[in-house]
Design a protein around this motif. Structure first.
Motif, PDB file in Angstrom:
ATOM      1  N   ASP A   1       0.673  -1.356   0.082  1.00 34.14           N
ATOM      2  CA  ASP A   1      -0.187  -0.097   0.090  1.00 34.14           C
ATOM      3  C   ASP A   1       0.820   1.384   0.107  1.00 34.14           C
ATOM      4  OD1 ASP A   1      -2.681  -0.967   0.034  1.00 34.14           O
ATOM      5  OD2 ASP A   1      -2.161  -1.926   1.857  1.00 34.14           O
ATOM      6  N   GLY A   2       1.569   1.145   0.990  1.00 35.55           N
ATOM      7  CA  GLY A   2       2.625   2.873   1.158  1.00 35.55           C
ATOM      8  C   GLY A   2       3.388   2.813  -0.213  1.00 35.55           C
ATOM      9  N   MET A   3       3.827   1.661  -0.673  1.00 35.62           N
ATOM     10  CA  MET A   3       4.776   1.896  -1.871  1.00 35.62           C
ATOM     11  C   MET A   3       3.958   2.623  -3.195  1.00 35.62           C
ATOM     12  SD  MET A   3       7.067  -1.369  -1.504  1.00 35.62           S
ATOM     13  CE  MET A   3       8.240  -1.589   0.039  1.00 35.62           C
ATOM     14  N   LEU A   4       2.817   1.918  -3.306  1.00 34.02           N
ATOM     15  CA  LEU A   4       2.139   2.045  -4.377  1.00 34.02           C
ATOM     16  C   LEU A   4       1.486   3.374  -4.286  1.00 34.02           C
ATOM     17  CD1 LEU A   4       0.257  -1.292  -5.161  1.00 34.02           C
ATOM     18  CD2 LEU A   4       1.927  -0.019  -6.786  1.00 34.02           C
ATOM     19  N   GLN A   5       1.244   3.980  -3.069  1.00 34.25           N
ATOM     20  CA  GLN A   5       0.594   5.267  -2.862  1.00 34.25           C
ATOM     21  C   GLN A   5       1.703   6.104  -3.185  1.00 34.25           C
ATOM     22  OE1 GLN A   5      -0.854   4.941   1.252  1.00 34.25           O
ATOM     23  NE2 GLN A   5      -2.436   3.194   0.739  1.00 34.25           N
ATOM     24  N   GLY A   6       3.079   5.993  -2.540  1.00 32.57           N
ATOM     25  CA  GLY A   6       3.982   7.253  -2.880  1.00 32.57           C
ATOM     26  C   GLY A   6       4.651   7.125  -4.068  1.00 32.57           C
ATOM     27  N   GLY A   7       4.673   6.116  -4.735  1.00 35.24           N
ATOM     28  CA  GLY A   7       5.565   5.920  -5.845  1.00 35.24           C
ATOM     29  C   GLY A   7       4.899   6.048  -7.236  1.00 35.24           C
ATOM     30  N   THR A   8       3.811   6.189  -7.227  1.00 30.72           N
ATOM     31  CA  THR A   8       3.073   6.395  -8.515  1.00 30.72           C
ATOM     32  C   THR A   8       2.200   7.725  -8.952  1.00 30.72           C
ATOM     33  OG1 THR A   8       0.820   5.670  -7.557  1.00 30.72           O
ATOM     34  CG2 THR A   8       2.392   4.043  -8.583  1.00 30.72           C
ATOM     35  N   LEU A   9       2.011   7.878 -10.270  1.00 28.61           N
ATOM     36  CA  LEU A   9       1.204   8.979 -10.568  1.00 28.61           C
ATOM     37  C   LEU A   9      -0.057   8.560 -11.270  1.00 28.61           C
ATOM     38  CD1 LEU A   9       4.098  11.281 -11.957  1.00 28.61           C
ATOM     39  CD2 LEU A   9       2.808  11.591 -10.145  1.00 28.61           C
ATOM     40  N   PRO A  10      -0.998   9.314 -11.051  1.00 33.40           N
ATOM     41  CA  PRO A  10      -2.333   8.810 -11.456  1.00 33.40           C
ATOM     42  C   PRO A  10      -2.771   8.738 -13.120  1.00 33.40           C
ATOM     43  CG  PRO A  10      -2.514  11.027 -10.627  1.00 33.40           C
ATOM     44  CD  PRO A  10      -1.173  10.604 -10.190  1.00 33.40           C
ATOM     45  N   ASP A  11      -1.978   9.528 -13.819  1.00 29.37           N
ATOM     46  CA  ASP A  11      -2.076   9.419 -15.160  1.00 29.37           C
ATOM     47  C   ASP A  11      -0.841   8.683 -16.002  1.00 29.37           C
ATOM     48  OD1 ASP A  11      -0.187  11.280 -14.320  1.00 29.37           O
ATOM     49  OD2 ASP A  11      -1.067  12.787 -15.725  1.00 29.37           O
ATOM     50  N   THR A  12      -0.049   7.979 -15.042  1.00 32.11           N
ATOM     51  CA  THR A  12       1.079   7.320 -15.666  1.00 32.11           C
ATOM     52  C   THR A  12       0.943   5.792 -15.391  1.00 32.11           C
ATOM     53  OG1 THR A  12       2.506   9.147 -15.447  1.00 32.11           O
ATOM     54  CG2 THR A  12       3.726   7.182 -15.566  1.00 32.11           C
TER      55      THR A  12
END
Length: 587
Positions: free
Chosen positions: A193-204
């Motif tokens: 959870d934390g990794m996917l929340q911190g490391g992603t961008l919504p349109d990428t």
């Protein structure tokens, strides 16, 4: 002209579905003469794509000195992959991890006081921008939209394991677009959870990295990205090794089973690594979990292709899975290149030697400082550094403390070895100073900067101070020893009677090659710890503690005729003789 598109949770290229079956090969861990061999073996295993990182510190080893030649010629590597019929995924993030020194960041960044890494720090971003102004224009002609083989580029690497600065991620993404990158952009993170929340961008596009339990990993990914393709950007089918630990291995049938489950689920997969290669020179990284642990010279990674490019049982197991998934016979895959010969050259006597401390004036320009300073404050990135001062006497049974040594220090009083202080097990050394005082020399080895996690900002050398009991010692002469070349060393014949002194010393010998060279492996049985150069090329570090027992020597590094071998031994060698054998030993 083509581009990778996403439609109905799958990739398409030119309107046709594409399941990416990729393998990581790092051009900077393989001599250029072998790039084609490794890429052809990737194809022969049934893969359709190659992936590589781009390490900033290799291409800008000194600030404003950009380098894209030889081992650093990433353009040639990408073009070659395309010519051989492979797609390419490029990961040019300023930070790459990769068990590479400082995670690919250049050490000279650390000379800027207050600089913050991997965030919207103005100084850091200015350095990234200037580097990308050099790098990205070299890649844009190689994009698939311009007729090249590059299908996708990564924005940052496992950023969710480090930070949460979405503005920083957007800055990098927008900077790539502004410089003409119009292929698919992506992020890669652990499936938490934390990794996917911190490391992603919504349109990428987002991808995930893991080594097992793919159903769980992809289920977590789907909670965040229900409509995107399933991509394991790093399938950890093996693992890297640290000094003082056992060599990691993973069963081929286990890897094949996990891989098959991912393919059946429709996922695209990138093997990390398909071929690991070698951490030549001083470019190995390190980790810090409970304590500092340096990565070994070999980056074999227990991959489908071994460090020297040999096919393994894992290679054969993976090829069977791909053939089955594609409904093909393995014989339909491209043929394997001919095996590269291995040669046993035998024993080589090191006939000349030179004491390191006696060579300081030839190898270094000393600087005066009140306190010990780390390498980076003196403009040095790699290698060794020597700190010298005069201490008063008499002193009996006092404790010498080196505060925050990074990473391994050998201590000498009037040239006599007193002991070693190691970062992972620091302990004071008891010393006795005569009435007239003594010269104190401390030789510190940078064993590789941390490449992952919260300890990333890793200064080298003596990073705090030196005390006798509670008394700090001041007034130091410091000798930076990057050892970019051993040419200045003045050798003399090895004396017939050798006494063990534990003083660092260079040794030099000669290998004569009279026929076409084959790959070989240097054994240093009876030696302690140090570095080996062949014809001026830094092969990397050795250490009797293991697990690695040999250093890989690719044949292109050998010359017909005379070959110079230089060894820097930090302690002692039982006999000044090395052996060149025809098989590796990773312990």
């Amino acid at each position: 002209m083509s581009s990778l598109q996403v439609k109905d949770k799958q990739f398409q290229i030119n309107g046709e579905p594409l399941q990416i079956i990729s393998g990581a090969i790092h051009y900077f861990r393989v001599v250029p003469e072998y790039w084609a061999d490794r890429l052809l073996k990737l194809k022969a295993c049934g893969f359709n794509t190659v992936e590589t990182y781009i390490p900033w510190n290799l291409h800008e080893p000194k600030e404003n000195e950009i380098y894209f030649e030889g081992l650093a010629d990433v353009e040639r590597f990408v073009r070659l992959a395309g010519e051989l019929g492979l797609h390419v995924i490029v990961r040019p993030s300023p930070y790459i991890c990769a068990e590479w020194e400082f995670g690919g960041l250049p050490a000279w960044l650390l000379q800027y006081d207050g600089l913050r890494l991997r965030c919207m720090d103005e100084t850091y971003l200015a350095k990234v921008d200037r580097y990308y102004d050099e790098l990205i224009p070299r890649l844009t002609p190689l994009l698939s939209t311009n007729g090249g083989p590059i299908l996708a580029l990564q924005i940052e690497n496992e950023y969710g394991s480090y930070g949460t600065d979405k503005n920083y991620l957007a800055f990098l993404r927008d900077g790539l677009k502004r410089r003409g990158v119009d292929v698919l952009l992506f992020t890669s993170d652990g499936p938490e959870d934390g990794m996917l929340q911190g490391g992603t961008l919504p349109d990428t596009l987002a991808t995930v990295n893991f080594g097992s339990r793919p159903e769980e990993a992809f289920a977590k990914f789907r909670e965040y990205r229900p409509d995107e393709p399933l991509v394991c950007m790093e399938f950890w089918n093996g693992w890297f090794d640290h000094w003082l630990k056992k060599h990691h291995t993973r069963a081929a049938d286990d890897v094949a089973n996990v891989f098959e489950r991912m393919l059946t689920a429709g996922a695209s997969v990138n093997f990390y690594m398909f071929h690991g290669g070698t951490n030549f020179g001083f470019y190995n990284g390190a980790n810090f979990n409970v304590k500092y642990e340096a990565t070994i010279t070999s980056y074999d990674y227990d991959s489908p292709l071994s460090e020297c490019g040999d096919e393994t049982e894992k290679f054969r197991a993976v090829r069977r899975v791909i053939a089955k998934h594609l409904g093909k016979d393995e014989g339909e895959f491209p043929p394997m290149p001919a095996p590269i010969a291995k040669t046993r050259y035998g024993r080589v006597e090191m006939k000349e030697t030179a004491d390191l401390l006696d060579q300081l004036s030839l190898l270094s320009e000393p600087v005066q400082r009140v306190c010990p300073e780390p390498m980076e404050r003196l403009g040095q990135s790699y290698g060794f550094i020597v700190y010298s001062t005069q201490v008063s006497g008499p002193r009996t049974g006092e404790k010498l403390h080196i505060q925050q040594v990074h990473d391994r220090a050998q201590v000498f009083l009037n040239g006599v070895y007193q002991g070693t202080v190691e970062r992972w097990a620091p302990a004071p050394i008891e010393v006795n100073i005569p009435a007239e005082g003594a010269r104190l020399d401390i030789v510190v080895e940078n064993m590789g900067r941390i490449n992952y996690g919260h300890m990333l900002k890793d200064f080298k050398g003596i990073t705090d101070g030196v005390r006798l009991n509670n008394q700090f010692q001041f007034d130091w002469t410091i000798y930076p020893l990057p050892l970019e070349s051993t040419a200045p060393v003045r050798f003399e014949p090895v004396p017939e009677a050798r006494e063990r002194s534990d003083r660092p010393a260079f040794y030099r010998g000669e290998l004569t090659v009279t026929e076409p060279a084959g790959d070989t492996f240097i054994r240093l049985d009876g030696w302690s710890k140090g570095v080996v150069w062949l014809n001026g090329f830094n092969l990397g570090r050795y250490w009797e503690q293991g697990p690695q027992r040999t250093l890989y020597v690719p044949a292109p590094l050998l010359r017909s005729g005379r070959n110079e071998i230089v060894v820097l031994e930090l302690h002692h060698a039982e006999q000044p003789v090395i052996e060149l054998t025809d098989s590796p030993d990773l312990g």
